[in-house]
Scaffold this active site. Structure first.
Site, short mmCIF file in Angstrom:
data_model
loop_
_atom_site.label_atom_id
_atom_site.label_comp_id
_atom_site.label_asym_id
_atom_site.label_seq_id
_atom_site.Cartn_x
_atom_site.Cartn_y
_atom_site.Cartn_z
N HIS A 29 -4.58 -17.84 3.41
CA HIS A 29 -5.74 -17.16 2.83
C HIS A 29 -5.99 -17.60 1.39
O HIS A 29 -5.07 -17.76 0.59
CB HIS A 29 -5.63 -15.64 2.95
CG HIS A 29 -4.52 -14.99 2.19
ND1 HIS A 29 -4.68 -14.52 0.90
CD2 HIS A 29 -3.25 -14.68 2.54
CE1 HIS A 29 -3.56 -13.96 0.49
NE2 HIS A 29 -2.67 -14.05 1.46
N ASP A 43 0.71 -15.75 -3.80
CA ASP A 43 0.24 -15.17 -2.54
C ASP A 43 -1.29 -15.28 -2.55
O ASP A 43 -1.95 -14.48 -3.19
CB ASP A 43 0.71 -13.71 -2.46
CG ASP A 43 0.12 -12.94 -1.30
OD1 ASP A 43 -0.39 -13.56 -0.35
OD2 ASP A 43 0.13 -11.69 -1.36
N HIS A 76 2.11 -9.31 -5.90
CA HIS A 76 0.93 -8.49 -6.23
C HIS A 76 1.01 -7.90 -7.63
O HIS A 76 0.56 -6.79 -7.89
CB HIS A 76 0.75 -7.36 -5.20
CG HIS A 76 0.12 -7.82 -3.93
ND1 HIS A 76 -0.60 -6.99 -3.11
CD2 HIS A 76 0.11 -9.04 -3.33
CE1 HIS A 76 -1.03 -7.67 -2.06
NE2 HIS A 76 -0.60 -8.93 -2.17
N ASP A 113 2.21 -17.76 4.45
CA ASP A 113 1.96 -16.76 3.43
C ASP A 113 3.14 -16.69 2.47
O ASP A 113 4.05 -17.53 2.51
CB ASP A 113 1.69 -15.39 4.07
CG ASP A 113 0.65 -14.58 3.30
OD1 ASP A 113 0.73 -14.56 2.05
OD2 ASP A 113 -0.22 -13.98 3.94
N GLU A 120 -8.23 -11.75 3.24
CA GLU A 120 -6.98 -11.30 3.85
C GLU A 120 -6.45 -10.06 3.16
O GLU A 120 -5.91 -9.15 3.82
CB GLU A 120 -5.95 -12.44 3.78
CG GLU A 120 -4.67 -12.19 4.60
CD GLU A 120 -3.54 -11.55 3.79
OE1 GLU A 120 -2.47 -11.30 4.37
OE2 GLU A 120 -3.74 -11.27 2.59
N GLU A 121 -6.57 -10.00 1.84
CA GLU A 121 -5.97 -8.92 1.07
C GLU A 121 -6.65 -7.57 1.29
O GLU A 121 -6.15 -6.54 0.86
CB GLU A 121 -5.99 -9.26 -0.43
CG GLU A 121 -5.15 -10.46 -0.82
CD GLU A 121 -3.65 -10.22 -0.71
OE1 GLU A 121 -3.26 -9.13 -0.26
OE2 GLU A 121 -2.89 -11.13 -1.07
#
Length: 364
Positions: free
Chosen positions: A80, A185, A329, A237, A214-215
């Site tokens: 992604h 990511d 994240h 990923d 995707e997130e």
């Protein structure tokens, strides 16, 4: 279940050109729903490599590299392009903007972080009341995003507008054996998927999906998989590495899901997918045969694009493979270069060894 790792010190290096490409990808601002900056880089890289390249209505880049001969397996590999970040929702004047988070962000980490906003990377900061002006009671409670603002300076309102995306202003840096950056990511997956198009073997049709959103719910992958209609799905990923001590209790952390230096993490199960046993066995067997360090990604929450791919049309056998990452994240994640390189090696070798018989329903 105990984490299985086959760790061999290797000190693998990435070429300067590869690191430069990864830095371009990571330093781009491409928050979910506005992936244009990364998409432009991907298109530049894959058009000379693929037999066909299209951008679908949702913004996914779909690149196909056809194999040769009979009995080719249609393998979709997804990575992604989007990252977690922010959206400006209200201009309060003097460059002060109210905002909301996009994707999974821990609000406790936001205060004082430097940010880039929009495609022009307008610099700013997430501001809050200084500690000198807070009460003891206020300091006990984490600030909500509604209480925070992005400050772009007095002329900021002329440089940004409501709806613009922003993200952390953390450039990629190599630190010894590690890579530190925002958006690892999943720019690591995007980078590796570009490399796979360069080395795709003739026994497969490689269906490379550089996906969007995707997130915020694995949205782009569902559309891409419907278009590609693959026989096998693989999501590339990055996954959290829970390999730090329990600093608050002093206890030893025995609940690893993945760890740095353990090699690519092959998923057993996550919150969106149960990995196909045939594909898990295929990947682990290749890793053992090639002497590539690997580990299981233990069952847990979260999900990858495989969560959408495996439910498309009549069903697609799917599995995820991730690079372990600390501080996922957040403003800066940390990965080992060895793990990045070995993830690419594993998928390259696995594709070369892919036999159509793997799709037989009965397992040996």
């Amino acid at each position: 279940m105990e984490v299985k790792t086959h760790t061999r010190p290797q000190n693998l290096k990435m070429k300067k050109a590869d690191l430069d490409l990864l830095a371009r990808l990571c330093n781009a601002v491409s928050v979910s729903g506005d992936e244009q900056e990364v998409r432009d880089i991907v298109l530049e890289q894959v058009k000379p490599l693929a037999d066909s390249v299209t951008v679908d209505a949702l913004g996914n880049v779909l690149a196909t590299k056809l194999g040769k001969g009979k009995n080719k397996v249609r393998v979709m590999i997804a990575a992604h392009m989007d990252e977690i970040g922010f959206m400006l929702i209200k201009d309060e004047g003097d460059g002060i903007f109210e905002f909301r988070v996009v994707g999974g962000i821990d609000e406790r980490q936001l205060v004082g972080k430097s940010v880039w906003v929009g495609r022009e990377h307008v610099p700013g900061i997430i501001g809050a009341k200084a500690i000198h002006m807070t009460t003891p009671e206020e300091r006990k409670v984490a600030l909500k995003v509604e209480q925070l603002r992005i400050d772009l300076g007095p002329d900021g309102s002329s440089k940004a507008k409501i709806g613009d995306r922003g993200t952390f202003a953390t450039k990629l840096q190599v630190i010894g054996p590690s890579i530190r950056s925002k958006a690892l990511d999943d720019r690591l997956g995007v980078f590796n998927l570009i490399q796979l198009l360069k080395t795709a073997p003739d026994n497969i049709d490689l269906l490379a999906a550089f996906t969007v959103q995707e997130e915020v719910g694995l949205r782009g992958a569902h559309v891409a998989a419907y278009t590609f209609d693959p026989q096998i799905g693989i999501a590339l990923d990055s996954t959290p590495a829970n390999d730090l001590p329990f600093y608050d209790t002093g206890e030893v952390n025995a609940s690893y899901n993945t760890r740095l230096d353990g090699g690519p993490a092959i998923y057993l199960m996550d919150g969106a997918t149960i990995g196909d046993r045939r594909l898990i066995s295929w990947l682990t067997a290749v890793a053992e045969a090639e002497g590539i360090p690997w580990q299981y990604r233990q069952p847990g929450r979260g999900g990858t694009d495989a969560g959408s791919i495996h439910k498309t049309r009549s069903g697609v056998p799917s599995v995820s493979v991730s690079v372990p990452q600390r501080y996922l994240h957040s403003a800066a994640g940390l990965v080992r270069m060895d793990d990045c390189v070995n993830t690419l090696r594993l998928i390259q070798q696995a594709l070369i060894r892919l036999d159509p018989k793997i799709l037989n329903r009965q397992e040996k």
